[in-house]
Motif scaffolding. Structure first.
Motif, PDB file in Angstrom:
ATOM      1  N   GLU A 256      -7.705  -5.868  -5.167  1.00  7.74           N
ATOM      2  CA  GLU A 256      -8.043  -7.222  -4.722  1.00  7.74           C
ATOM      3  C   GLU A 256      -9.379  -7.167  -3.992  1.00  7.74           C
ATOM      4  O   GLU A 256      -9.868  -6.087  -3.660  1.00  7.74           O
ATOM      5  CB  GLU A 256      -6.946  -7.749  -3.790  1.00  7.74           C
ATOM      6  CG  GLU A 256      -5.626  -8.015  -4.500  1.00  7.74           C
ATOM      7  CD  GLU A 256      -4.563  -8.554  -3.551  1.00  7.74           C
ATOM      8  OE1 GLU A 256      -4.900  -8.779  -2.363  1.00  7.74           O
ATOM      9  OE2 GLU A 256      -3.417  -8.748  -3.992  1.00  7.74           O
TER      10      GLU A 256
ATOM     11  N   TYR B 225      -4.582   0.761  -2.304  1.00 11.74           N
ATOM     12  CA  TYR B 225      -4.279  -0.669  -2.193  1.00 11.74           C
ATOM     13  C   TYR B 225      -4.421  -1.322  -3.556  1.00 11.74           C
ATOM     14  O   TYR B 225      -5.098  -0.807  -4.437  1.00 11.74           O
ATOM     15  CB  TYR B 225      -5.255  -1.344  -1.207  1.00 11.74           C
ATOM     16  CG  TYR B 225      -5.298  -0.694   0.150  1.00 11.74           C
ATOM     17  CD1 TYR B 225      -4.324  -0.971   1.099  1.00 11.74           C
ATOM     18  CD2 TYR B 225      -6.310   0.217   0.481  1.00 11.74           C
ATOM     19  CE1 TYR B 225      -4.356  -0.366   2.354  1.00 11.74           C
ATOM     20  CE2 TYR B 225      -6.348   0.827   1.723  1.00 11.74           C
ATOM     21  CZ  TYR B 225      -5.367   0.525   2.655  1.00 11.74           C
ATOM     22  OH  TYR B 225      -5.402   1.130   3.883  1.00 11.74           O
ATOM     23  N   PRO B 226      -3.820  -2.522  -3.722  1.00  7.12           N
ATOM     24  CA  PRO B 226      -4.004  -3.236  -4.999  1.00  7.12           C
ATOM     25  C   PRO B 226      -5.466  -3.621  -5.194  1.00  7.12           C
ATOM     26  O   PRO B 226      -6.218  -3.755  -4.226  1.00  7.12           O
ATOM     27  CB  PRO B 226      -3.126  -4.486  -4.839  1.00  7.12           C
ATOM     28  CG  PRO B 226      -2.939  -4.660  -3.363  1.00  7.12           C
ATOM     29  CD  PRO B 226      -2.971  -3.284  -2.778  1.00  7.12           C
TER      30      PRO B 226
ATOM     31  N   HIS C 168       0.857  -1.196   0.000  1.00  4.40           N
ATOM     32  CA  HIS C 168       0.000   0.000   0.000  1.00  4.40           C
ATOM     33  C   HIS C 168       0.889   1.242   0.000  1.00  4.40           C
ATOM     34  O   HIS C 168       2.078   1.166   0.314  1.00  4.40           O
ATOM     35  CB  HIS C 168      -0.929   0.010   1.219  1.00  4.40           C
ATOM     36  CG  HIS C 168      -0.207  -0.082   2.528  1.00  4.40           C
ATOM     37  ND1 HIS C 168       0.105  -1.279   3.117  1.00  4.40           N
ATOM     38  CD2 HIS C 168       0.277   0.881   3.360  1.00  4.40           C
ATOM     39  CE1 HIS C 168       0.739  -1.067   4.261  1.00  4.40           C
ATOM     40  NE2 HIS C 168       0.864   0.230   4.414  1.00  4.40           N
TER      41      HIS C 168
ATOM     42  N   THR D  54      -7.915  -3.402   4.275  1.00  8.33           N
ATOM     43  CA  THR D  54      -8.034  -2.351   3.257  1.00  8.33           C
ATOM     44  C   THR D  54      -9.285  -1.503   3.441  1.00  8.33           C
ATOM     45  O   THR D  54      -9.273  -0.307   3.175  1.00  8.33           O
ATOM     46  CB  THR D  54      -8.046  -2.973   1.840  1.00  8.33           C
ATOM     47  OG1 THR D  54      -9.140  -3.891   1.742  1.00  8.33           O
ATOM     48  CG2 THR D  54      -6.753  -3.719   1.571  1.00  8.33           C
TER      49      THR D  54
END
Length: 487
Positions: A95, A92-93, A27, A101
């Protein structure tokens, strides 16, 4: 026993499920402020201009360059120097949303995750004391039904929380209910069987717990969205609503309360279920020897023999829990991912509970309790002396230590239920369980002591069970002895 097993199959999700909802992900600070002056910047250019790098050349996860009101050319020409903490949240990615998150449990907010686990432990502590006393007052059956309803409702409610502080509050109630189930199963299982089947009844029910721990690993591996995972882990409790009609009360407890007709009906039903015939007139002999008055918490300390049992077993539960959580939280160097580690922890607990059924009958309760407490203490002390560059030795000893700690803990459940009389059995088990929860809260606070010397935490985790194991010599043996009903 089967009816007592199913709620314990679902309990581990509430105990360890959160671990899989806060897995660390890459992150960085949200630096979209620069888009106002450079709308055509690529993602890489934006990060290069707005994020400092650490010693390894990676972007800092918890700091950013302070926003400025310059034009883009000036920012590129002179660069930014002043840094600050993330002010607009984190990126964040892409996902599935996790607890980490969605509620930003990163950087300085990481502590909120630890606080929520401690609050859950506090719920277990309060639940053990409250439901222990309540179960001796109103009966085993209503307490299990109330706790199952609470765990199902609030566990499911966790999936819909809008804020992390609401999540923490609900987790307290879930821990409160889970604790009531764990201790009441012990009393009901113990009181419904004869002398020779007491270890089997408690330990077969408890063997569901490590199976549940292994199921948690599979469930969380397959479902990565934390809200869906909460629903999948909590909703099955509602499938057990039929317990209202089929779960029996403890006939032994009913007799101590003078409710003879209800006790006789239950015994007749048990005989019919097992295709046994009761000799005529046998149930008419079922009378309390004298009017047994209800017990209370004070009774555990008024009577000399109960005071000794209460103090030693409270220390034993404290030591059991202390070394159990100490090993679980300390040894992360398995070299395996978290799902496999969870599977290994569950797998090593199952044989610990199963082999205990035979050990308790062969060697007696007192020797087994003292022996496994002593072994878990010695293994922790051995871990304290092994150099850090021996990860294989550390891992093997840690798994054996987890096995001995689990076995000592399971032995305490059987032994404690046999030591306390029926009128205060749940109060006594509840008090001992409360001490175990205190240990569960303290164990994480011992681990940071490794900053002074790496051997200190394991030396502490090892010395306490070692000392307590010696005090077990003073306890009476209960193998083959009828359960006491009054004080």
């Amino acid at each position: 026993i089967l009816l007592l097993t199913l709620p314990l199959l679902l309990n581990p999700f509430q105990m360890v499920g959160q671990v899989f909802m806060v897995l660390d992900v890459p992150h960085h600070c949200d630096t979209s402020w620069i888009r106002a002056v450079g709308p055509n910047l690529t993602q890489e250019e934006q990060l290069n201009l707005t994020l400092p790098r650490d010693a390894d050349g990676n972007y800092e996860q918890c700091s950013m360059y302070s926003p400025v009101d310059w034009d883009l050319d000036s920012i590129v020409a002179y660069g930014l120097n002043a840094t600050q903490k993330c002010s607009n949240g984190w990126v964040y990615p892409a996902e599935p949303p996790s607890l980490l998150t969605e509620f930003d449990l990163v950087c300085e907010r990481t502590i909120l995750n630890d606080i929520s686990q401690s609050i859950y432990m506090a719920g277990l502590l309060v639940g053990a004391m409250f439901f222990g006393v309540l179960s001796d007052r109103i009966g085993r059956r209503p307490v299990i039904l109330i706790c199952m309803l609470l765990q199902g409702m609030f566990g499911l409610g966790t999936a819909f929380v809008p804020h992390f502080y609401v999540y923490i509050a609900i987790r307290f109630v879930v821990g409160f209910a889970a604790s009531g189930i764990m201790i009441t199963v012990v009393a009901l299982g113990t009181e419904w069987v004869g002398v020779s089947f007491r270890p089997q009844s408690v330990l077969i029910a408890q063997a569901a717990y490590p199976i549940g721990m292994m199921m948690v690993a599979g469930l969380s591996y397959g479902i990565r969205n934390w809200r869906l995972l909460e629903i999948a882990g909590s909703a099955p409790m509602f499938l057990l609503f039929f317990y209202i009609w089929v779960l029996p009360e403890s006939a032994r407890w009913l007799v101590t309360k003078g409710r003879m007709e209800e006790a006789k009906k239950l015994l007749q039903k048990a005989a019919a279920t097992n295709k046994r015939s009761l000799p005529e007139g046998l149930l008419e002999q079922l009378k309390p020897e004298k009017q047994i008055k209800s017990g209370s918490l004070l009774d555990l300390f008024r009577k000399k023999h109960l005071r000794k049992v209460t103090l030693i077993m409270s220390c034993a539960w404290f030591a059991d829990s202390f070394v159990y959580y100490g090993l679980s939280l300390s040894v992360t160097g398995f070299g395996l991912d978290i799902y496999v580690t969870q599977l290994a922890f569950g797998a090593v607990e199952f044989p610990g509970r199963v082999c205990l059924i035979f050990l308790l009958e062969w060697f007696g309760r007192k020797k087994v309790q003292a022996m496994f407490l002593m072994l878990s203490g010695l293994l922790c002390l051995a871990l304290a002396g092994i150099p850090e560059d021996q990860p294989v030795a550390i891992t093997v000893l840690a798994i054996i230590g987890k096995f001995t700690a689990t076995t000592a803990f399971a032995a305490s459940y059987v032994y404690t239920a046999e030591l306390f009389p029926t009128v205060v059995r749940q109060t006594g088990v509840g008090l001992c369980s409360t001490m175990a929860r205190v240990a569960g809260i303290l164990a994480p606070l011992i681990i940071p002591l490794d900053q002074y010397h790496r051997a200190i935490p394991m030396a502490v985790f090892g010395s306490i069970p070692l000392l307590v194991s010696l005090s077990c010599i003073l306890l009476p043996e209960t193998r083959g002895v009828s359960l006491p009903d009054d004080t």
